[in-house]
Design an enzyme around this catalytic site. Structure first.
Site, mmCIF file in Angstrom:
data_model
loop_
_atom_site.group_PDB
_atom_site.id
_atom_site.type_symbol
_atom_site.label_atom_id
_atom_site.label_comp_id
_atom_site.label_asym_id
_atom_site.label_seq_id
_atom_site.Cartn_x
_atom_site.Cartn_y
_atom_site.Cartn_z
ATOM 1 C CB SER A 157 -0.985 0.176 1.350
ATOM 2 O OG SER A 157 -1.797 1.518 1.467
ATOM 3 C CE1 TYR A 184 0.041 5.197 -5.903
ATOM 4 C CE2 TYR A 184 0.127 6.483 -4.047
ATOM 5 C CZ TYR A 184 0.483 4.963 -4.647
ATOM 6 O OH TYR A 184 1.403 5.090 -4.076
ATOM 7 C CE LYS A 188 -1.527 1.253 -3.243
ATOM 8 N NZ LYS A 188 -0.389 0.347 -3.705
#
Length: 321
Positions: A157, A184, A188
């Site tokens: 992550s 993003y 994650k």
């Protein structure tokens, strides 16, 4: 006595004195950066690594040092083709591994993309969510039967999960203005939530799952990022760090960046890292304040949220696990 590792620990520090002969480990994203270093460190200690990459020719060139380390240690490296942005490729890779039948002790879901311009995967998913989360979601679940009891899943992550929670109502930005770092962040956060729910589903077999933040490292992962944006982000981080009496931002080396992956996969007690998020070779504390350095957002570890993401992911890929 338990050794304590931290932000400056490297893969060689973490694996010092550890023998991995007889261990078979899958690592995705072995064509650059910390994926290559992760594979090198593992084979250097005798592991049999299966490295997955979208571009096999690039991976062959990038892993010369991995094969050299394997030749010295008795470990091995085998490359397989995997394009996480194509579920056809993901399923073909998974099917081939299942047909082969050899089992894995560890899966390290390392590959990913970062802050890229708006786009879609082959299957029409937003690029970052589709590649970073859904591709690994299908791959790992399709080969879960190959994980040995006592095995582990490590999802890479990022502290970037703090940019955004997942949006289960609009995962593909069909109704939301697209922003690279929001996308993003969603992907994650999904990596962490996937680990939380996978851990719940498989811990009765002794299989545990965790998510890790490798740290900020100069690799080709950041190729889409504007240098001015990076500079502004670091300035903001340093302002927060200073206000909290913490040291300024510093990049990690690639061996330091890969250290938390191998620590969580091999060295850390399974019961301590299972269903958790780790950074700097430690289990991270829950931290809901401003800034981008340190800790994990509570929403990323919420078990009910993890179940909801799992159900949404199955719906999106058209497959139940």
């Amino acid at each position: 006595m338990t050794r304590i590792f931290g932000a400056e620990s490297t893969t060689d520090d973490v694996l010092d004195g550890i023998e991995l002969r007889g261990k078979r480990i899958l690592v995705t994203g072995v064509s650059a950066g910390i994926g290559v270093e992760t594979a090198r460190a593992l084979v250097a200690h005798g592991a049999a690594v299966v490295g997955a990459a979208r571009d096999l020719a690039k991976a062959e060139r990038a892993t010369e040092a991995v094969r050299a380390a394997a030749a010295e240690s008795g470990g091995s490296l085998e490359l397989v083709e995997l394009d996480l942005a194509s579920l056809e490729s993901v399923r073909a890779c998974a099917d081939a591994l299942v047909w082969d039948g050899r089992r894995f002790d560890i899966i390290i879901a390392n590959a990913g993309v970062m802050a890229c311009p708006q786009g879609k995967t082959t299957d029409g998913f937003e690029t970052q969510f589709g590649t970073n989360h859904l591709g690994h979601f299908v791959l790992v679940n399709r080969i879960a039967s190959l994980l040995e009891p006592g095995g582990r899943l490590v999802n890479l992550s990022s502290a970037g999960h703090r940019f955004a929670d997942v949006d289960l109502d609009d995962p593909n930005f069909e109704h939301t203005p697209y922003a690279e770092f929001v996308a993003y962040g969603r992907s994650k956060t999904a990596n962490i939530l996937f680990a939380v729910e996978f851990d719940r589903r498989h811990r009765d077999r002794g299989i545990r799952a965790t998510a890790v933040h490798p740290g900020a490292i100069r690799t080709e992962l950041g190729r889409h990022m504007d240098p001015a944006v990076i500079e502004a982000m670091i300035a903001s981080i340093n302002e927060t760090q200073k206000a909290n009496g913490l040291p300024p931002f510093a990049y990690k080396t690639i061996p330091q960046g890969a250290a938390t992956s191998v620590w969580a996969a091999i060295v850390a007690p399974a019961g301590e890292v299972g269903a958790h998020y780790c950074e700097d070779c430690q289990v991270a504390a829950i931290q809901d304040g401003d800034g981008l350095r340190g800790g994990v957002r509570p929403y990323a570890l919420d078990p009910e949220h993890a179940k909801a993401l799992w159900a949404k992911s199955e719906e999106m890929v058209g497959e139940r696990f």
